[in-house]
Design an enzyme around this catalytic site. Structure first.
Site, PDB file in Angstrom:
ATOM      1  N   LYS A  22       0.781  -1.223  -0.011  1.00 64.58           N
ATOM      2  CA  LYS A  22       0.055   0.024   0.028  1.00 64.58           C
ATOM      3  C   LYS A  22       0.911   1.254   0.043  1.00 64.58           C
ATOM      4  O   LYS A  22       0.609   2.281  -0.653  1.00 64.58           O
ATOM      5  CB  LYS A  22      -1.069  -0.094   1.446  1.00 64.58           C
ATOM      6  CG  LYS A  22      -1.574   1.425   1.539  1.00 64.58           C
ATOM      7  CD  LYS A  22      -2.428   1.160   2.653  1.00 64.58           C
ATOM      8  CE  LYS A  22      -1.735   1.222   4.095  1.00 64.58           C
ATOM      9  NZ  LYS A  22      -1.387   2.368   4.727  1.00 64.58           N
ATOM     10  N   ASN A  23       1.848   1.196   0.867  1.00 65.91           N
ATOM     11  CA  ASN A  23       2.635   2.456   0.971  1.00 65.91           C
ATOM     12  C   ASN A  23       3.688   2.722  -0.292  1.00 65.91           C
ATOM     13  O   ASN A  23       4.103   3.534  -0.414  1.00 65.91           O
ATOM     14  CB  ASN A  23       3.625   2.245   2.313  1.00 65.91           C
ATOM     15  CG  ASN A  23       2.813   2.415   3.317  1.00 65.91           C
ATOM     16  OD1 ASN A  23       1.531   2.970   3.496  1.00 65.91           O
ATOM     17  ND2 ASN A  23       3.616   2.343   4.807  1.00 65.91           N
ATOM     18  N   CYS A 116      -3.361  11.992  13.023  1.00 67.95           N
ATOM     19  CA  CYS A 116      -4.343  10.606  12.984  1.00 67.95           C
ATOM     20  C   CYS A 116      -4.323   9.888  14.256  1.00 67.95           C
ATOM     21  O   CYS A 116      -3.503  10.593  15.326  1.00 67.95           O
ATOM     22  CB  CYS A 116      -3.890   9.984  11.881  1.00 67.95           C
ATOM     23  SG  CYS A 116      -2.196   9.142  11.870  1.00 67.95           S
ATOM     24  N   ARG A 121       1.501  13.945  13.097  1.00 60.46           N
ATOM     25  CA  ARG A 121       1.776  14.016  11.837  1.00 60.46           C
ATOM     26  C   ARG A 121       2.040  15.447  10.798  1.00 60.46           C
ATOM     27  O   ARG A 121       1.302  15.337  10.045  1.00 60.46           O
ATOM     28  CB  ARG A 121       1.235  12.883  10.991  1.00 60.46           C
ATOM     29  CG  ARG A 121       1.251  11.525  11.868  1.00 60.46           C
ATOM     30  CD  ARG A 121       0.510  10.448  10.827  1.00 60.46           C
ATOM     31  NE  ARG A 121       1.369   9.877  10.147  1.00 60.46           N
ATOM     32  CZ  ARG A 121       1.009   8.558   9.319  1.00 60.46           C
ATOM     33  NH1 ARG A 121      -0.249   8.176   9.505  1.00 60.46           N
ATOM     34  NH2 ARG A 121       1.827   8.246   8.373  1.00 60.46           N
ATOM     35  N   ASP A 307       6.200   0.376  11.952  1.00 54.34           N
ATOM     36  CA  ASP A 307       5.043  -0.190  11.506  1.00 54.34           C
ATOM     37  C   ASP A 307       5.068  -1.636  11.755  1.00 54.34           C
ATOM     38  O   ASP A 307       3.971  -2.280  11.729  1.00 54.34           O
ATOM     39  CB  ASP A 307       4.755  -0.148   9.807  1.00 54.34           C
ATOM     40  CG  ASP A 307       4.517   1.247   9.441  1.00 54.34           C
ATOM     41  OD1 ASP A 307       4.134   2.018  10.055  1.00 54.34           O
ATOM     42  OD2 ASP A 307       4.638   1.499   8.027  1.00 54.34           O
ATOM     43  N   ARG A 400      -7.634  -1.698   6.922  1.00 57.00           N
ATOM     44  CA  ARG A 400      -7.129  -0.701   5.886  1.00 57.00           C
ATOM     45  C   ARG A 400      -5.826  -1.067   5.381  1.00 57.00           C
ATOM     46  O   ARG A 400      -5.109  -0.219   4.599  1.00 57.00           O
ATOM     47  CB  ARG A 400      -7.076   0.709   6.775  1.00 57.00           C
ATOM     48  CG  ARG A 400      -8.232   1.284   6.819  1.00 57.00           C
ATOM     49  CD  ARG A 400      -8.266   2.736   7.570  1.00 57.00           C
ATOM     50  NE  ARG A 400      -7.751   3.755   6.896  1.00 57.00           N
ATOM     51  CZ  ARG A 400      -7.622   4.996   7.072  1.00 57.00           C
ATOM     52  NH1 ARG A 400      -8.222   5.326   8.185  1.00 57.00           N
ATOM     53  NH2 ARG A 400      -7.102   5.901   6.071  1.00 57.00           N
TER      54      ARG A 400
END
Ligand code: UD1
Length: 420
Positions: A22-23, A116, A121, A307, A400
């Protein structure tokens, strides 16, 4: 609000195929805006952030055609330089569009991305980098307006090796014909190398990706390409940690083992047997893990990934020995700790340092809440080894970033039911 109901203590055995990152895909989708040709991105993952990024591209004028997991983009028509408010508030990665729009249109404007649930961020590194390169940045309380009509290129040095800022600064410099831009203290993540490989496959001239000094020489235009982004190293790492905790024998397919080198070394030191070839990792674990006095300190790549911090905390809870985790990147990324403690883990947090007093078999069933993506994944891993049946609520956060997490884990022998 949906939940996973997980009955623990099953071993994991078999094969699991990792989805595309995804990233990596998010900035690649954004970069496709710079092309004058047809871009096909293959095998894109099924996540809401990706769908929202595609919707934003359509709203600003990119023609998009999605067939199964391949998406074709045509950004050769008239584009709008203002990003739509509602969608940009849903997805932080919309900020990646500032760089490509500045490169292609000379202007870009967006609403401020919010914080978030893992921390504030801010985007000051992106904006100060833009200014160093001659871009005018006007900030109001809710909007950012950038103008690149006096783009100079030259040198910018990041105060911190931010992934997103490195990506935005690379992209804003790609189409400034014959001007050279140098980014110092650039982030070195594999997703940055992938973005540069993608842009270079369209005719870009970017050198040094994967090192802390990236040089971009502007080209006149970028052409079409067909590209498959890299596999998701965080998802691969999550399955590796899960299999190490549960015990069993798994093959993680469609993965670049080099992207998880330090995790692999750690798992071996915890007692797992691991082998790999160019795109598979083979792990065998008894489920009994041991480590003592280890310090996991999150840092930019190739350091220990933030992560994978939460999943590592779940693993350390059931690893015999006392170890610490220091979270250096995000302020509020220990939210899973209280939930793991509810399940029987012994974790003491002091600011950004957590000490985990691990004990094999210490986790029991409980009702727990996911409050962010990776923290939620760590609760699923904990539930897989806990005695009894655990309910993990708010799994929308987890989904997600993990496609078919329940189905893939069940195919390995886990017992997970998804309920609405
Ligand atoms: C990316 C990843 C995310 C990962 C993170 C760190 C994507 C879509 N997301 O996020 O999964 O956790 O890298 O590996 O690729 N910072 C500032 N000012 C800025 C930019 C960043 O202070 O202008 C701070 C952030 O608040 C954070 C740290 O720098 O504390 C790292 O952020 P950054 O590397 O930019 O992460 P993202 O690109 O947002």
């Amino acid at each position: 609000m949906s939940s996973y109901v997980i009955t623990g203590k099953n071993k994991l055995n078999g094969e699991v195929t990792i989805e595309t990152s995804k990233n990596a895909t998010l900035p690649i989708l954004a970069a496709s805006v710079m092309s004058n040709g047809i871009v096909t991105i293959k095998n894109i993952p099924n996540f809401s952030d990706i769908d929202n990024m595609i919707k934003i591209l359509q709203e600003i004028g990119v023609k998009v055609n999605k067939i199964n997991n391949d998406v074709t983009l045509d950004a050769s028509g008239k584009l709008n330089y203002t990003l739509p408010k509602e969608l940009t508030s849903k997805i932080r990665a919309s900020i990646f569009l500032l760089g490509p729009l500045l490169a292609k249109l000379g202007k870009a404007s967006s609403y401020m991305p919010g914080g978030c649930n893992i921390g504030k961020r801010p985007i000051d590194i992106h904006l100060s980098g833009f200014k160093d390169l001659g871009i005018t940045v006007t900030e109001t309380s809710e909007k950012i307006i950038c103008d690149a009509s006096e783009f100079t290129g030259g040198k910018t040095k990041l105060r911190f090796a931010s992934v997103g800022a490195t990506e935005n600064l690379i992209m804003c410099a790609c189409l400034s014909y014959l001007k050279t831009t140098i980014i110092e203290n650039a982030a070195k993540e594999p997703e940055i190398i992938d973005l540069c490989d993608f842009i270079n496959s369209m005719g870009g001239k970017i050198y040094g990706a994967g090192t802390d000094k990236i040089v971009i020489v502007g080209v006149k235009q970028l052409n079409g390409t067909v590209y498959t982004p890299i596999p998701d190293r965080i998802i691969a790492g999550t399955y590796l940690i899960g299999a190490a905790m549960c015990g069993g024998k798994v093959v993680i397919k469609n993965v670049n083992p080099m992207h998880n080198e330090s995790l692999i070394a750690n798992l071996i030191s915890f007692g797992c047997k691991i082998d790999y070839d160019s795109d598979n990792i083979y792990l065998e674990s008894s489920g009994f893990l041991k480590a003592n006095g280890k310090q996991f300190i999150t840092n930019p790549y190739p350091g220990f990934s933030t992560d994978l911090q939460a999943q590592t905390m779940a693993m350390l809870s059931v690893t015999d020995g006392n170890n610490t985790i220091t979270e250096n990147l995000f302020e509020t990324r220990f939210k899973q700790a209280d939930e793991l403690v509810k399940m029987g883990a012994c974790i003491k947090t002091d600011g950004n340092v957590a000490t985990i007093y691990g004990k094999h078999g210490c986790l029991k069933s409980s009702l727990v809440n996911a409050s962010d993506l990776r923290g939620g994944a760590s609760l699923v891993l904990a539930a897989l080894v806990a005695e009894g049946t655990t309910t993990v609520q708010n799994i929308e956060y987890i989904e997600r970033g993990y496609d078919n997490f329940d189905k893939k884990l069940n195919s390995l022998g886990a017992d997970i039911k998804r309920i609405q």
